[in-house]
Design a protein around this motif. Structure first.
Motif, PDB file in Angstrom:
ATOM      1  N   ILE B 114       0.862  -1.175   0.000  1.00 15.47           N
ATOM      2  CA  ILE B 114       0.000   0.000   0.000  1.00 15.47           C
ATOM      3  C   ILE B 114       0.900   1.228   0.000  1.00 15.47           C
ATOM      4  N   TYR B 118      -1.321   8.383   4.286  1.00 16.36           N
ATOM      5  CA  TYR B 118      -2.518   8.035   5.037  1.00 16.36           C
ATOM      6  C   TYR B 118      -2.262   8.281   6.520  1.00 16.36           C
ATOM      7  N   PRO B 119      -3.329   8.309   7.330  1.00 16.84           N
ATOM      8  CA  PRO B 119      -3.129   8.435   8.774  1.00 16.84           C
ATOM      9  C   PRO B 119      -2.225   7.310   9.280  1.00 16.84           C
ATOM     10  N   VAL B 122      -2.482   3.004   9.626  1.00 16.33           N
ATOM     11  CA  VAL B 122      -3.677   2.366   9.083  1.00 16.33           C
ATOM     12  C   VAL B 122      -3.297   1.352   7.996  1.00 16.33           C
ATOM     13  N   PRO B 123      -2.512   1.756   6.969  1.00 18.06           N
ATOM     14  CA  PRO B 123      -2.120   0.746   5.963  1.00 18.06           C
ATOM     15  C   PRO B 123      -1.226  -0.347   6.563  1.00 18.06           C
ATOM     16  N   ALA B 125      -1.386  -1.638   9.471  1.00 21.38           N
ATOM     17  CA  ALA B 125      -2.237  -2.631  10.131  1.00 21.38           C
ATOM     18  C   ALA B 125      -2.943  -3.506   9.105  1.00 21.38           C
ATOM     19  N   GLU B 126      -3.392  -2.899   7.992  1.00 19.30           N
ATOM     20  CA  GLU B 126      -4.093  -3.723   6.994  1.00 19.30           C
ATOM     21  C   GLU B 126      -3.141  -4.727   6.343  1.00 19.30           C
ATOM     22  N   LYS B 129      -2.856  -7.529   8.652  1.00 24.06           N
ATOM     23  CA  LYS B 129      -4.113  -8.289   8.633  1.00 24.06           C
ATOM     24  C   LYS B 129      -4.149  -9.224   7.410  1.00 24.06           C
ATOM     25  N   PHE B 246      -5.277  -1.039  16.218  1.00 21.34           N
ATOM     26  CA  PHE B 246      -5.940  -1.370  14.943  1.00 21.34           C
ATOM     27  C   PHE B 246      -5.966  -2.878  14.717  1.00 21.34           C
ATOM     28  N   MET B 250      -9.150  -5.562  14.229  1.00 26.48           N
ATOM     29  CA  MET B 250      -9.296  -6.469  13.090  1.00 26.48           C
ATOM     30  C   MET B 250      -9.054  -7.927  13.480  1.00 26.48           C
TER      31      MET B 250
END
Lengths: 504, 504
Positions: B114, B118-119, B122-123, B125-126, B129, B246, B250
């Protein structure tokens, strides 16, 4: 580019589908484990397009030029007696790229081959059937498959009076007939390759012959025809008769055109050869192949007969892309979708990021393709605009009041409708929510068997706006989204609206 | 090998499924459009493993070493502001192959990245995930994801008294802690890299710290802890606090182990770094990644922050293959299926080849994966043996008497049962069979609407043994086979019996 990759996936999916329907196995051969000598003598004049690696510690390697020679080497190396295989992978050529015609220096090929000793023309017919199925499935427009036989070509040159050592150079001249008129090709034969004029003219009488396979075969097998009398071409004509019969049985004879001017350039073909072209277009051939009975033997000394076809997938992509862009423009005023995202999880108000993430995770866990906004406090118009631009069909929405009520809204962006469903049965810490706990209590009262778990939820409906299942703690959201996306599952590549449309 | 490719497909399918669930687009970057200078300075000591191409007309090219640098170059080249992408492709390293540990000179990687502003976290953590979902879906066994932060590493070296110019060499020593005991690593620091003994000992106090993320974070952020006091590590700890939150939302915190000894070798990481390992195995890391905020800027001068993970898919294959072979041995005494063929079309008696082909074509046209015997007059034991050996679940059988009655037998090889169904409504020439013609006549008598086409067939049952639909001329065979294979559709890789079993 992502939208092009989405198209590739559709094409690869269809092609792989056909390969698998025919029981082919998949093998992967190395990109660059081939020494230059291995590749030499297989590609004729094209050998100059092979990429070599730098010498780095005594290894002289080249990048693969096609997938056929590496396959033959695989069969030889592993002593494979028979195999039906497909391979989709990149090949490399030191060519001037011609983007418009789908020619690049590195590009994908999709190959299907059958190696092994089998009754005459059975695998040949199946390879052609595979090609016909693929071209039908891809829906690229009307096409034809030009077909000839190496022995017919050679016999025709022999009959015309060409000396055997000139067969290959003359064939490579004939190969240009799809781009150049006969006069130019004749001039090359006479002026460059030293053929007497009357010999070239005799060739000219043969190469104009083309037509429906059974009709032309009928003509060429008449006792008086010179090709029927020549021993080699008589063999070829008998093989073709067998194959045309098989193709008829498989309903694959329709697109075949028997064409005596077809002369594929590669040196390794020994039997039937073919090339698929789109009618009315100018994209060159989109697939080609044929029988190569001696190639495996070049590596192991032991011949394994083989036949195969190679789809020039980059040209297929280019055509599909043009078709899809046109359709997208006309039908939806949009562009081609790059992702398959089914739901955007959106929220109003601050501090909602963890909840967006959690709801997204529930959707992911259920196999639903979902995204959430990355901004800490994203604006609703931005989130809606993103969903419209990306062509995402659903939004899962919530704000303070929905959080309080334990619900979320599902917005259908195609239909413009909204519905309210219970969210999930778990709190942010992963433990059952109050509503879920209450459901569980009622569930226990009802006797606690699988059949009445939803009844318990329904009984609590008026109090909690929750329909979550107390057994699995799965909310209505997931179940409803699964229902909804099922109806959109068929749309692999759909259109997304243009940005302007979304912001208007 | 074909059975290995079948396993690859299962793994690729699962991994691609996760990537798509997260709304990632697919992009394809060139294998060898990168000059050596482009790659230099990104891989530290590993740069010696890059493959160069021979100079062929002024082009100095190298083969890609990973998918991250080409991705960063793509983002820079196309001025992409933000993108969530995946890429599954081969990379090349001039390494000694270690087959047992899944190390080859050309191998697949599966990357997910990614890029964009961005804040915070956030990316990151994704991406984690996504990694957790993939490792869960692949079912390779228990795993953990070791996680650290580049700034924590640097701060810890700073606190210990390491001069900044020695940060990278000391990190690469720490990187060996998963293979070597502390004494060996300490010796390298002191003897090879010239660190005073007490500085190395101070590092030793840090690198033993590992544990559950929130617990260790608690400990390190206590006011008195040196890492809480150092300005750089204070930033890193704050980022990790955000990200752990985060990940909790998730449901992805479980497999994470916060480990201060993790020091990934590549030079381009700037933030959080991680590495997934299987517990109890000795296969090395099966996935790794982290944040690299400066890599895009190296190509365009304009930084685009990015984070990503790379799955070492060859190691995954090796583990899956071992698991499947074991299961196959234990459960079925068999081997792994190489194809997905659902039906073998078999016949008894001569002259049946065209009919086998035609029936197969009807099955293919209906999406059923089918093969037919290639021999002109194959023996029944050979055909049965082939079906058993290949793990094909059904046989479609016919001989003279079935042809005469217009039926075929469907044999379920798992259940050992047989049923007789009407074949198809077309003759070998493609025109409706006599039975179909009769059905059509009755159909017309009944009024000829879609609802009663099957009634017409049933009325004729006693006369013709045919249940073909007079509208679509589709026989019972196709309809019944579609029903049957639906129940077996879930089995992507199943086991085939061993040859010995089949012939016994």
């Amino acid at each position: 580019m992502p939208d092009q990759m989405a198209i590739r996936e559709v094409a690869f999916g269809k092609i792989t589908g056909v390969f698998k329907r025919h029981g082919a196995v998949s093998i992967d051969t190395p990109v660059f484990e081939l020494s230059r000598e291995t590749l030499m003598g297989k590609y004729g004049e094209d050998s100059k397009l092979i990429y070599d690696l730098a010498d780095q510690g005594g290894e002289i390697l080249s990048l693969r030029y096609d997938l056929t020679v590496p396959f033959a080497r695989f069969v030889a190396l592993h002593g494979v007696g028979n195999i039906k295989r497909y391979h989709i992978a990149k090949v490399y050529r030191r060519d001037q790229p011609q983007m418009a015609r789908g020619r690049f220096r590195e590009f994908f090929q999709c190959d299907f081959d059958i190696a092994g000793s089998y009754p005459s023309m059975v695998p040949d017919a199946e390879v052609l059937k595979v090609l016909v199925e693929i071209l039908d499935d891809l829906q690229l427009g009307e096409y034809e498959i030009k077909l000839n036989h190496r022995l017919l070509l050679d016999s025709m040159l022999d009959i015309a009076g060409v000396p055997p050592q000139k067969f290959r150079p003359i064939c490579s001249a004939i190969d240009k007939l799809d781009k150049e008129p006969w006069e130019v090709v004749r001039a090359e034969m006479v002026e460059e390759k030293g053929l007497p004029g009357h010999v070239a003219d005799r060739i000219g009488e043969f190469v104009v012959l083309r037509g429906q396979p059974l009709e032309l075969l009928e003509k060429l097998t008449e006792a008086a025809h010179p090709l029927a009398q020549h021993p080699d071409s008589a063999v070829a004509l008998e093989e073709l008769r067998t194959m045309f019969g098989f193709l008829q049985s498989m309903g694959a004879l329709g697109p075949i055109v028997f064409d005596l001017s077809l002369a594929r350039g590669l040196d390794y073909y020994t039997g039937v050869i073919y090339e698929a072209v789109l009618k009315g277009g100018n994209v060159g051939s989109i697939a080609a192949g044929g029988r190569y009975d001696k190639l495996v033997g070049m590596f192991s000394g032991k011949d394994v007969p083989a036949v195969g076809v190679s789809i020039g997938i980059e040209r297929v992509f280019a055509i599909m892309e043009a078709q899809l862009r046109l359709q997208a423009e006309q039908q939806a005023g949009g562009t081609i979708r790059e992702t398959e995202t089914e739901a955007l999880v959106a929220s109003i108000g601050g501090g909602m990021q963890p909840r967006r993430m959690r709801i997204c995770s529930e959707l992911w866990a259920s196999g639903i393709k979902a995204e959430f906004g990355y901004k800490a406090n994203p604006k609703m118009p931005d989130q809606l605009g993103y969903a419209l631009k990306q062509g995402i069909p659903y939004m899962v929405l919530f704000g303070e009041s929905e959080v309080e009520a334990g619900v979320v809204k599902i917005k259908d962006l195609d239909a413009g409708t909204e519905e309210v469903v219970a969210e999930v049965g778990r709190g942010l810490d992963g433990s059952p929510s109050d509503a879920a706990r209450a459901s569980m209590a009622v569930f226990d009262l009802l006797g606690g068997t699988a059949g009445n778990c939803w009844t318990a939820s329904w009984l609590l409906h008026s109090h909690y706006h929750h329909h979550c299942c107390p057994l699995c703690l799965q909310g209505q959201l997931v179940a409803r989204m699964q229902e909804l996306v099922k109806t959109k599952a068929g749309r692999r590549v759909v259109y997304q609206q243009k940005e302007e449309a979304a912001s208007s």
